[in-house]
Design a protein around this motif. Structure first.
Motif, PDB file in Angstrom:
ATOM      1  N   MET A   1     -17.711  -5.556 -17.902  1.00 53.75           N
ATOM      2  CA  MET A   1     -18.459  -4.249 -17.223  1.00 53.75           C
ATOM      3  C   MET A   1     -18.963  -4.454 -16.152  1.00 53.75           C
ATOM      4  SD  MET A   1     -16.275  -0.118 -17.756  1.00 53.75           S
ATOM      5  CE  MET A   1     -16.699   1.109 -16.093  1.00 53.75           C
ATOM      6  N   VAL A   2     -19.547  -3.802 -15.116  1.00 49.29           N
ATOM      7  CA  VAL A   2     -20.224  -3.473 -14.031  1.00 49.29           C
ATOM      8  C   VAL A   2     -20.917  -2.262 -14.580  1.00 49.29           C
ATOM      9  CG1 VAL A   2     -19.681  -5.068 -12.267  1.00 49.29           C
ATOM     10  CG2 VAL A   2     -19.083  -2.434 -12.069  1.00 49.29           C
ATOM     11  N   ARG A   3     -21.956  -1.631 -14.508  1.00 46.77           N
ATOM     12  CA  ARG A   3     -23.028  -0.688 -14.819  1.00 46.77           C
ATOM     13  C   ARG A   3     -23.101  -0.143 -14.023  1.00 46.77           C
ATOM     14  NH1 ARG A   3     -26.827  -1.505 -19.253  1.00 46.77           N
ATOM     15  NH2 ARG A   3     -27.531   0.375 -18.662  1.00 46.77           N
ATOM     16  N   LEU A   4     -22.363   1.150 -13.982  1.00 47.81           N
ATOM     17  CA  LEU A   4     -22.290   2.149 -12.812  1.00 47.81           C
ATOM     18  C   LEU A   4     -23.549   3.732 -13.442  1.00 47.81           C
ATOM     19  CD1 LEU A   4     -18.485   1.926 -11.777  1.00 47.81           C
ATOM     20  CD2 LEU A   4     -20.350   1.828 -10.311  1.00 47.81           C
ATOM     21  N   PRO A   5     -23.285   4.453 -11.889  1.00 44.32           N
ATOM     22  CA  PRO A   5     -23.752   6.074 -12.793  1.00 44.32           C
ATOM     23  C   PRO A   5     -22.381   6.604 -13.550  1.00 44.32           C
ATOM     24  CG  PRO A   5     -23.952   5.439 -11.084  1.00 44.32           C
ATOM     25  CD  PRO A   5     -23.746   4.995 -11.490  1.00 44.32           C
ATOM     26  N   ALA A   6     -23.266   7.511 -13.540  1.00 45.01           N
ATOM     27  CA  ALA A   6     -22.215   8.955 -14.183  1.00 45.01           C
ATOM     28  C   ALA A   6     -21.511   9.207 -13.219  1.00 45.01           C
ATOM     29  CB  ALA A   6     -22.740  10.577 -15.012  1.00 45.01           C
ATOM     30  N   PRO A   7     -19.986   9.509 -13.380  1.00 42.96           N
ATOM     31  CA  PRO A   7     -19.486  10.381 -12.236  1.00 42.96           C
ATOM     32  C   PRO A   7     -20.366  11.334 -11.461  1.00 42.96           C
ATOM     33  CG  PRO A   7     -18.376   9.913 -14.290  1.00 42.96           C
ATOM     34  CD  PRO A   7     -20.009  10.255 -14.647  1.00 42.96           C
ATOM     35  N   GLY A   8     -19.778  11.283 -10.251  1.00 46.31           N
ATOM     36  CA  GLY A   8     -21.250  12.738  -9.421  1.00 46.31           C
ATOM     37  C   GLY A   8     -21.434  12.047  -8.594  1.00 46.31           C
ATOM     38  N   HIS A   9     -22.077  10.808  -9.134  1.00 40.64           N
ATOM     39  CA  HIS A   9     -23.305  10.122  -7.664  1.00 40.64           C
ATOM     40  C   HIS A   9     -22.756   9.576  -7.244  1.00 40.64           C
ATOM     41  CE1 HIS A   9     -25.275  10.776 -11.858  1.00 40.64           C
ATOM     42  NE2 HIS A   9     -26.594  10.627 -10.812  1.00 40.64           N
ATOM     43  N   ARG A  10     -23.264   9.190  -6.168  1.00 42.43           N
ATOM     44  CA  ARG A  10     -22.886   8.363  -4.712  1.00 42.43           C
ATOM     45  C   ARG A  10     -22.989   7.312  -5.244  1.00 42.43           C
ATOM     46  NH1 ARG A  10     -25.108   7.539   0.566  1.00 42.43           N
ATOM     47  NH2 ARG A  10     -23.551   7.203   1.789  1.00 42.43           N
ATOM     48  N   VAL A  11     -22.125   6.083  -4.831  1.00 41.04           N
ATOM     49  CA  VAL A  11     -21.936   4.530  -5.095  1.00 41.04           C
ATOM     50  C   VAL A  11     -21.740   3.789  -4.265  1.00 41.04           C
ATOM     51  CG1 VAL A  11     -21.723   4.992  -7.368  1.00 41.04           C
ATOM     52  CG2 VAL A  11     -19.623   4.752  -6.803  1.00 41.04           C
ATOM     53  N   VAL A  12     -21.784   2.639  -4.178  1.00 45.03           N
ATOM     54  CA  VAL A  12     -20.601   1.024  -3.384  1.00 45.03           C
ATOM     55  C   VAL A  12     -20.521   0.305  -3.994  1.00 45.03           C
ATOM     56  CG1 VAL A  12     -23.481   0.094  -2.302  1.00 45.03           C
ATOM     57  CG2 VAL A  12     -21.178  -0.744  -1.390  1.00 45.03           C
ATOM     58  N   GLY A  27     -19.032   6.368  -1.481  1.00 42.75           N
ATOM     59  CA  GLY A  27     -18.458   7.893  -1.684  1.00 42.75           C
ATOM     60  C   GLY A  27     -19.150   7.708  -3.205  1.00 42.75           C
ATOM     61  N   GLU A  28     -18.517   9.045  -3.777  1.00 40.96           N
ATOM     62  CA  GLU A  28     -18.453   9.581  -5.241  1.00 40.96           C
ATOM     63  C   GLU A  28     -17.407   9.039  -6.241  1.00 40.96           C
ATOM     64  OE1 GLU A  28     -18.239  13.782  -7.502  1.00 40.96           O
ATOM     65  OE2 GLU A  28     -18.031  13.351  -5.154  1.00 40.96           O
ATOM     66  N   LEU A  29     -17.863   8.848  -6.515  1.00 45.91           N
ATOM     67  CA  LEU A  29     -17.560   8.379  -8.549  1.00 45.91           C
ATOM     68  C   LEU A  29     -16.543   9.025  -9.033  1.00 45.91           C
ATOM     69  CD1 LEU A  29     -17.266   5.772 -10.028  1.00 45.91           C
ATOM     70  CD2 LEU A  29     -19.872   5.994 -11.752  1.00 45.91           C
ATOM     71  N   LEU A  30     -15.914   9.188  -8.752  1.00 45.18           N
ATOM     72  CA  LEU A  30     -15.367  10.462  -9.943  1.00 45.18           C
ATOM     73  C   LEU A  30     -15.161   9.885 -10.968  1.00 45.18           C
ATOM     74  CD1 LEU A  30     -12.574  11.408  -7.049  1.00 45.18           C
ATOM     75  CD2 LEU A  30     -13.871  12.367  -7.481  1.00 45.18           C
ATOM     76  N   SER A  31     -14.441   8.652 -11.331  1.00 45.43           N
ATOM     77  CA  SER A  31     -14.306   8.230 -12.752  1.00 45.43           C
ATOM     78  C   SER A  31     -14.574   6.780 -13.121  1.00 45.43           C
ATOM     79  CB  SER A  31     -13.019   9.007 -13.457  1.00 45.43           C
ATOM     80  OG  SER A  31     -12.314   8.107 -12.889  1.00 45.43           O
ATOM     81  N   ALA A  32     -14.551   6.410 -14.179  1.00 44.92           N
ATOM     82  CA  ALA A  32     -14.827   5.092 -14.470  1.00 44.92           C
ATOM     83  C   ALA A  32     -14.241   4.635 -15.883  1.00 44.92           C
ATOM     84  CB  ALA A  32     -16.418   3.954 -13.769  1.00 44.92           C
ATOM     85  N   ASP A  33     -13.838   3.917 -15.752  1.00 50.67           N
ATOM     86  CA  ASP A  33     -13.156   3.142 -17.800  1.00 50.67           C
ATOM     87  C   ASP A  33     -13.308   1.559 -17.512  1.00 50.67           C
ATOM     88  OD1 ASP A  33     -10.955   2.226 -16.316  1.00 50.67           O
ATOM     89  OD2 ASP A  33      -9.890   4.357 -17.453  1.00 50.67           O
ATOM     90  N   GLU A  34     -12.563   0.991 -18.536  1.00 53.45           N
ATOM     91  CA  GLU A  34     -12.288  -0.307 -18.535  1.00 53.45           C
ATOM     92  C   GLU A  34     -12.378  -1.047 -17.899  1.00 53.45           C
ATOM     93  OE1 GLU A  34     -11.999   1.781 -22.019  1.00 53.45           O
ATOM     94  OE2 GLU A  34     -14.124   1.679 -22.260  1.00 53.45           O
TER      95      GLU A  34
END
Length: 70
Positions: A1-12, A27-34
């Protein structure tokens, strides 16, 4: 899985479309799972399969709007 910040942060997130072409979700990362990453951007809420992700990273907030010329 790619490394993403916690939800609420802006991502591309760069991911592959079914045609094989790459596109970005910004945009804003709302959620991320496997299996799925959810980004809320200008095109609305995008649900992206982790298997389709090419790259992802946190980005700074958008610049402040420019004042309108009169």
């Amino acid at each position: 899985m790619v490394r993403l910040p916690a939800p609420g942060h802006r991502v591309v997130v760069r991911y592959l479309l079914p045609t094989g072409q790459a596109t970005d979700a910004l945009g804003e990362l709302l959620s991320a799972d496997e299996t799925t990453v959810v980004v809320d951007g200008k095109r609305g809420i995008e649900r992206i399969e982790v298997a389709d992700i090419v790259a992802a990273k946190e980005v700074p907030p958008p610049p402040a709007p420019r004042p309108r010329a009169r």
